[in-house]
Write a protein that holds these residues in place. Structure first.
Motif, PDB file in Angstrom:
ATOM      1  N   HIS A 205       0.903  -1.311   0.144  1.00  0.00           N
ATOM      2  CA  HIS A 205      -0.137   0.130   0.161  1.00  0.00           C
ATOM      3  C   HIS A 205       0.871   1.209   0.057  1.00  0.00           C
ATOM      4  O   HIS A 205       0.505   2.160  -0.782  1.00  0.00           O
ATOM      5  CB  HIS A 205      -1.060   0.159   1.288  1.00  0.00           C
ATOM      6  N   GLY A 206       1.844   1.235   0.900  1.00  0.00           N
ATOM      7  CA  GLY A 206       2.764   2.328   0.949  1.00  0.00           C
ATOM      8  C   GLY A 206       3.599   2.671  -0.539  1.00  0.00           C
ATOM      9  O   GLY A 206       3.923   3.703  -0.726  1.00  0.00           O
ATOM     10  N   LEU A 207       3.926   1.575  -1.080  1.00  0.00           N
ATOM     11  CA  LEU A 207       4.412   1.625  -2.500  1.00  0.00           C
ATOM     12  C   LEU A 207       3.314   1.924  -3.674  1.00  0.00           C
ATOM     13  O   LEU A 207       3.586   2.079  -4.699  1.00  0.00           O
ATOM     14  CB  LEU A 207       5.088   0.370  -2.864  1.00  0.00           C
ATOM     15  N   ARG A 208       2.333   2.016  -3.267  1.00  0.00           N
ATOM     16  CA  ARG A 208       1.168   2.541  -4.260  1.00  0.00           C
ATOM     17  C   ARG A 208       0.626   1.539  -5.263  1.00  0.00           C
ATOM     18  O   ARG A 208       0.372   1.729  -6.205  1.00  0.00           O
ATOM     19  CB  ARG A 208       1.379   3.788  -5.080  1.00  0.00           C
ATOM     20  N   TYR A 209       0.831  -0.053  -4.862  1.00  0.00           N
ATOM     21  CA  TYR A 209       0.398  -0.859  -5.532  1.00  0.00           C
ATOM     22  C   TYR A 209      -1.444  -0.850  -5.173  1.00  0.00           C
ATOM     23  O   TYR A 209      -1.811  -0.356  -3.887  1.00  0.00           O
ATOM     24  CB  TYR A 209       0.639  -2.350  -5.063  1.00  0.00           C
ATOM     25  N   GLY A 210      -2.083  -1.356  -5.960  1.00  0.00           N
ATOM     26  CA  GLY A 210      -3.638  -1.080  -5.764  1.00  0.00           C
ATOM     27  C   GLY A 210      -4.468  -2.250  -5.234  1.00  0.00           C
ATOM     28  O   GLY A 210      -3.724  -3.244  -4.752  1.00  0.00           O
ATOM     29  N   ASP A 211      -5.736  -2.212  -5.122  1.00  0.00           N
ATOM     30  CA  ASP A 211      -6.660  -3.069  -4.745  1.00  0.00           C
ATOM     31  C   ASP A 211      -6.158  -4.608  -5.322  1.00  0.00           C
ATOM     32  O   ASP A 211      -6.497  -5.782  -4.670  1.00  0.00           O
ATOM     33  CB  ASP A 211      -8.133  -2.730  -4.745  1.00  0.00           C
ATOM     34  N   ASN A 212      -6.217  -4.573  -6.770  1.00  0.00           N
ATOM     35  CA  ASN A 212      -5.996  -5.769  -7.467  1.00  0.00           C
ATOM     36  C   ASN A 212      -4.928  -6.684  -6.828  1.00  0.00           C
ATOM     37  O   ASN A 212      -5.082  -7.504  -6.605  1.00  0.00           O
ATOM     38  CB  ASN A 212      -5.889  -5.467  -8.872  1.00  0.00           C
ATOM     39  N   PHE A 213      -3.752  -5.962  -6.724  1.00  0.00           N
ATOM     40  CA  PHE A 213      -2.576  -6.651  -6.240  1.00  0.00           C
ATOM     41  C   PHE A 213      -2.909  -7.189  -4.627  1.00  0.00           C
ATOM     42  O   PHE A 213      -2.468  -8.020  -4.428  1.00  0.00           O
ATOM     43  CB  PHE A 213      -1.487  -5.825  -6.480  1.00  0.00           C
ATOM     44  N   GLN A 214      -3.512  -6.288  -4.106  1.00  0.00           N
ATOM     45  CA  GLN A 214      -3.904  -6.583  -2.728  1.00  0.00           C
ATOM     46  C   GLN A 214      -4.598  -7.917  -2.564  1.00  0.00           C
ATOM     47  O   GLN A 214      -4.162  -8.863  -1.810  1.00  0.00           O
ATOM     48  CB  GLN A 214      -4.621  -5.499  -1.953  1.00  0.00           C
ATOM     49  N   GLY A 263       3.709  -1.553   8.183  1.00  0.00           N
ATOM     50  CA  GLY A 263       4.148  -1.811   6.885  1.00  0.00           C
ATOM     51  C   GLY A 263       4.059  -0.588   5.982  1.00  0.00           C
ATOM     52  O   GLY A 263       4.894  -0.399   5.175  1.00  0.00           O
ATOM     53  N   ALA A 264       2.933   0.038   6.113  1.00  0.00           N
ATOM     54  CA  ALA A 264       2.788   1.010   5.115  1.00  0.00           C
ATOM     55  C   ALA A 264       3.842   2.122   5.306  1.00  0.00           C
ATOM     56  O   ALA A 264       4.377   2.829   4.432  1.00  0.00           O
ATOM     57  CB  ALA A 264       1.198   1.589   5.349  1.00  0.00           C
ATOM     58  N   MET A 265       4.038   2.455   6.668  1.00  0.00           N
ATOM     59  CA  MET A 265       5.317   3.468   6.896  1.00  0.00           C
ATOM     60  C   MET A 265       6.508   2.892   6.098  1.00  0.00           C
ATOM     61  O   MET A 265       7.409   3.745   5.695  1.00  0.00           O
ATOM     62  CB  MET A 265       5.363   3.546   8.227  1.00  0.00           C
ATOM     63  N   ILE A 266       7.039   1.724   6.322  1.00  0.00           N
ATOM     64  CA  ILE A 266       8.122   1.161   5.795  1.00  0.00           C
ATOM     65  C   ILE A 266       7.925   1.114   4.090  1.00  0.00           C
ATOM     66  O   ILE A 266       8.980   1.604   3.543  1.00  0.00           O
ATOM     67  CB  ILE A 266       8.276  -0.459   6.036  1.00  0.00           C
ATOM     68  N   ALA A 320      10.939  -1.472  -2.591  1.00  0.00           N
ATOM     69  CA  ALA A 320      10.430  -1.486  -4.205  1.00  0.00           C
ATOM     70  C   ALA A 320      11.177  -2.600  -4.860  1.00  0.00           C
ATOM     71  O   ALA A 320      10.339  -3.217  -5.617  1.00  0.00           O
ATOM     72  CB  ALA A 320      10.723  -0.131  -4.845  1.00  0.00           C
ATOM     73  N   VAL A 321      12.319  -2.845  -4.323  1.00  0.00           N
ATOM     74  CA  VAL A 321      12.930  -4.028  -5.249  1.00  0.00           C
ATOM     75  C   VAL A 321      12.503  -5.407  -4.836  1.00  0.00           C
ATOM     76  O   VAL A 321      12.213  -6.239  -5.499  1.00  0.00           O
ATOM     77  CB  VAL A 321      14.587  -3.737  -4.765  1.00  0.00           C
ATOM     78  N   GLU A 322      12.159  -5.585  -3.636  1.00  0.00           N
ATOM     79  CA  GLU A 322      11.744  -6.832  -2.951  1.00  0.00           C
ATOM     80  C   GLU A 322      10.519  -7.117  -3.428  1.00  0.00           C
ATOM     81  O   GLU A 322      10.064  -8.311  -3.792  1.00  0.00           O
ATOM     82  CB  GLU A 322      11.994  -6.873  -1.495  1.00  0.00           C
ATOM     83  N   ILE A 323       9.417  -6.202  -3.260  1.00  0.00           N
ATOM     84  CA  ILE A 323       8.218  -6.251  -3.739  1.00  0.00           C
ATOM     85  C   ILE A 323       8.044  -6.665  -5.335  1.00  0.00           C
ATOM     86  O   ILE A 323       7.263  -7.432  -5.629  1.00  0.00           O
ATOM     87  CB  ILE A 323       7.138  -5.287  -3.289  1.00  0.00           C
ATOM     88  N   ARG A 324       8.707  -5.980  -6.035  1.00  0.00           N
ATOM     89  CA  ARG A 324       8.872  -6.231  -7.499  1.00  0.00           C
ATOM     90  C   ARG A 324       9.468  -7.805  -7.738  1.00  0.00           C
ATOM     91  O   ARG A 324       8.937  -8.420  -8.584  1.00  0.00           O
ATOM     92  CB  ARG A 324      10.023  -5.395  -8.255  1.00  0.00           C
TER      93      ARG A 324
END
Length: 331
Positions: A205-214, A263-266, A320-324
């Motif tokens: 969420h903090g990285l601005r991924y959307g609801d679909n990915f959630q 997590g959002a803060m991270i 950003a690297v790890e989530i990608r």
């Protein structure tokens, strides 16, 4: 004539406060342990917890406060633990009164980091408490919604189903419904794992991924939880029930979830230390991430989401690297 067993709450945070509110719907009085005598005095003066859920007012004549854990344990039959798992061993290391004849219920949803053990295992091995005298409170139930008396469901897990049912009657009220389970290991591990997933949910969420990915993240997460609990404690269980899936959903999505907030803060670039300081609350998933990673070195369960959170929090990999990289491992 046998008197009713005396119930005690150990801990003074938001969940402790919510549980005390629930209990006083059915109990004439309760015992309640606060580490700080000053907080007890403020509670008595203002009739509410000075630090958490201040809108919940109590009849202090129905509460016996303690700042000595041994005195509280001596005076109680049922102990409900709400101390954050990171501080449980420190608190219980000062315990001189035996607890092996008590019924001890964990409402912690965390791992004791000094031993990499869920609370039930810790109580059994370090305090000689039989598993039949250990209970677990789990299910989707945020303290803030309990304070607002919004309908919530709890699962009481214990190998002794009669004890689970008897304890459940102490919580049942207009806005709390309870169910029972004999799966103390699966429910407790699932409660630990969902906090790690909630951190992942906050990060994306903090990285601005959307609801679909959630949605994809959580769909994969419940499978990850199932793989782990089935490996650790292989019994028949319905992973789709509220004790497992329901708790995962609310912790991953709710505005009240401290793990998701952490997590959002991270995900937004905070360091773990800064996020912890600014929250003023303990995110159980932070400690659980390291413990589960170490436990899984033995079980070797495929856990890409938990591994990703570990790499971010403890491996210093940029979120950003790890989530990608994680996006390529989910289906």
């Amino acid at each position: 004539m046998n008197s009713e067993p005396k119930v005690a709450v150990i801990g003074s945070g938001s969940w402790a406060t919510a549980l005390a509110k629930i209990l006083l719907n059915n109990e004439d009085s309760i015992n309640w342990y606060f580490r700080s005598a000053d907080n007890i005095e403020q509670f008595k003066r203002f009739r509410h917890n000075p630090n958490y859920l201040r809108g919940v007012e109590f009849d202090i004549n129905r509460i016996q406060f303690y700042d000595d854990l041994n005195e509280l344990v001596e005076a109680s039959d049922i102990l409900i633990l709400t101390i954050p798992s990171a501080f449980l061993h420190e608190a219980f290391s000062k315990l001189t009164v035996p607890i092996n004849q008590k019924f001890v219920v964990s409402a912690i949803k965390g791992i004791v980091p000094e031993y990499n053990q869920i609370v039930g295992h810790y109580l059994h091995e370090s305090h000689q408490l039989p598993f039949e005298r250990i209970g677990v409170i789990t299910g989707p139930c945020h303290a803030e919604e309990v304070a607002l008396e919004r309908l919530s469901y709890l699962t009481i897990a214990c190998p002794n189903i009669k004890r689970a049912r008897d304890f459940g009657t102490k919580l049942d009220c207009e806005y709390i419904r309870t169910h029972v389970s004999d799966d103390i290991f699966g429910t407790e591990y699932a409660a630990v794992l969902k906090n790690i997933v909630a951190i992942a949910s906050g990060i994306v969420h903090g990285l601005r991924y959307g609801d679909n990915f959630q949605a994809v993240l959580i769909a994969n997460a419940i499978q990850e939880i199932k793989r782990f609990v089935d490996k650790v404690h292989p019994i028949t269980r319905d992973i789709k029930s509220s004790a497992y899936l329901g708790d995962l959903l609310v912790t991953s999505y709710s505005q009240f979830s401290r793990n998701r907030t952490f997590g959002a803060m991270i995900g937004k670039g905070y360091t773990t230390r800064t996020a912890q300081i600014e929250m003023h609350m303990v995110a159980e998933g932070y400690y659980a991430t390291k413990s589960i990673h170490e436990i899984n070195e033995t079980y070797k369960v495929k856990m890409p989401i938990c591994d990703a959170v570990y790499n971010i929090l403890y491996g210093n990999v940029p979120p950003a690297v790890e989530i990608r990289q994680l996006t390529n491992k989910l289906r």
